[in-house]
Design a protein around this motif. Sequence first.
Motif, short mmCIF file in Angstrom:
data_model
loop_
_atom_site.label_atom_id
_atom_site.label_comp_id
_atom_site.label_asym_id
_atom_site.label_seq_id
_atom_site.Cartn_x
_atom_site.Cartn_y
_atom_site.Cartn_z
N VAL A 115 0.92 -1.22 -0.06
CA VAL A 115 0.01 -0.03 0.03
C VAL A 115 0.81 1.12 -0.09
CG1 VAL A 115 -1.72 1.36 1.37
CG2 VAL A 115 -1.79 -1.35 1.26
N VAL A 116 0.68 1.94 -1.03
CA VAL A 116 1.57 3.21 -1.01
C VAL A 116 0.68 4.41 -1.09
CG1 VAL A 116 3.16 2.13 -2.67
CG2 VAL A 116 1.13 3.40 -3.59
N HIS A 117 1.26 5.47 -0.48
CA HIS A 117 0.45 6.86 -0.65
C HIS A 117 0.68 7.66 -1.89
CE1 HIS A 117 1.13 6.84 4.17
NE2 HIS A 117 0.23 5.88 3.74
N GLY A 118 -0.59 7.82 -2.39
CA GLY A 118 -0.51 8.19 -3.86
C GLY A 118 -0.50 7.26 -4.73
N ALA A 119 -0.15 7.68 -6.24
CA ALA A 119 -0.38 6.67 -7.37
C ALA A 119 1.15 6.42 -7.77
CB ALA A 119 -1.19 7.35 -8.29
N ASP A 120 2.07 6.72 -7.00
CA ASP A 120 3.56 6.76 -7.71
C ASP A 120 3.74 5.09 -8.08
OD1 ASP A 120 6.19 7.21 -8.15
OD2 ASP A 120 6.93 6.38 -6.21
N GLY A 121 4.38 4.92 -9.17
CA GLY A 121 4.30 3.74 -9.62
C GLY A 121 3.31 2.88 -10.18
N MET A 148 -8.72 4.99 -3.84
CA MET A 148 -8.02 3.99 -4.12
C MET A 148 -7.81 3.84 -5.30
SD MET A 148 -9.21 1.13 -1.15
CE MET A 148 -10.70 0.52 -2.25
N VAL A 149 -6.46 3.54 -5.94
CA VAL A 149 -6.14 3.23 -7.34
C VAL A 149 -5.21 2.16 -7.31
CG1 VAL A 149 -4.12 4.83 -7.23
CG2 VAL A 149 -5.28 4.32 -9.50
N TRP A 150 -5.57 1.26 -8.30
CA TRP A 150 -4.49 0.07 -8.70
C TRP A 150 -4.57 -0.26 -10.17
CZ3 TRP A 150 -9.11 -0.19 -6.45
CH2 TRP A 150 -10.20 -1.01 -6.97
N PRO A 160 0.22 -15.95 -9.42
CA PRO A 160 -1.51 -15.86 -9.35
C PRO A 160 -1.83 -14.68 -9.15
CG PRO A 160 -0.54 -17.80 -7.95
CD PRO A 160 0.63 -16.90 -8.34
N ALA A 161 -2.74 -14.42 -9.78
CA ALA A 161 -3.62 -12.94 -9.77
C ALA A 161 -4.17 -12.72 -8.61
CB ALA A 161 -4.54 -12.67 -10.87
N ASN A 190 -1.25 -9.16 -10.95
CA ASN A 190 -0.11 -9.62 -9.94
C ASN A 190 0.73 -8.23 -9.80
OD1 ASN A 190 1.13 -9.60 -12.59
ND2 ASN A 190 1.16 -12.08 -12.70
N THR A 191 0.15 -7.35 -9.97
CA THR A 191 0.94 -5.96 -9.66
C THR A 191 1.54 -5.90 -8.22
OG1 THR A 191 -0.93 -4.69 -9.45
CG2 THR A 191 -0.08 -4.99 -11.52
N GLY A 192 0.46 -6.35 -7.34
CA GLY A 192 0.95 -6.27 -6.04
C GLY A 192 1.04 -4.76 -5.47
#
Length: 204
Positions: A115-121, A148-150, A160-161, A190-192
């Motif tokens: 879990v990251v703060h913001g959308a970096d990466g 939330m963004v992913w 596995p996804a 599977n970006t995690g």
Amino acid sequence: MTRWVVGVAGAVVVAGAVAGCDVPPAPPAAPGPSVLRPPAPTVAPTAAASPPAAAAAPACPEGGVRLLEGPGDAAMGLRVADVQLVNCGTQPYVLEGYPEIRLLDRKRAPVEVTVVHGADGITGAPTGVEGVPQRIELQPGRAASLAMVWRNLVTDSTVPAAEGWVLDVTPRPGAPRLELELRHSVDLGNTGKLGISPWKAATR
């Protein structure tokens, strides 16, 4: 001759009188027909109809706040979702900064995710997760929101996804944890990686 007639007549009269004593008197007249009316139906007293009971509102969790799943958006594999935190208690509730978030699968087992703060990466496009943490004081009935963004992206077919169906959230340090069952999963592929915004005052 005259005496015989009189005697005969007297005998006849006497015989008639005697015979009259043996004839029973005429029966009394039968009563006229009567109409039998059925008894009036007994009406049991009925209580006044009461309005249907209103559906009971869900109980407010221990910490005085609850989570609601907001609308989401998906485009080209980029996912954006919104979560609201509502003050269902009777006292003001103060938020500042970022919540602590875990993802759980359908069996409530932890999903491996960073879990990251913001959308970096994750993306360079504006998604609503940007912003500087601010102190928010929620009065009873007011809400704050979390974006939330992913990406739903499979980069390695051997991995596995991952898919999260439950959000486990600690809104602020020391607060009781809350769980929110999602209607739409956090399908990470599977970006995690999951990006989140700080708490913001809800605009709706």
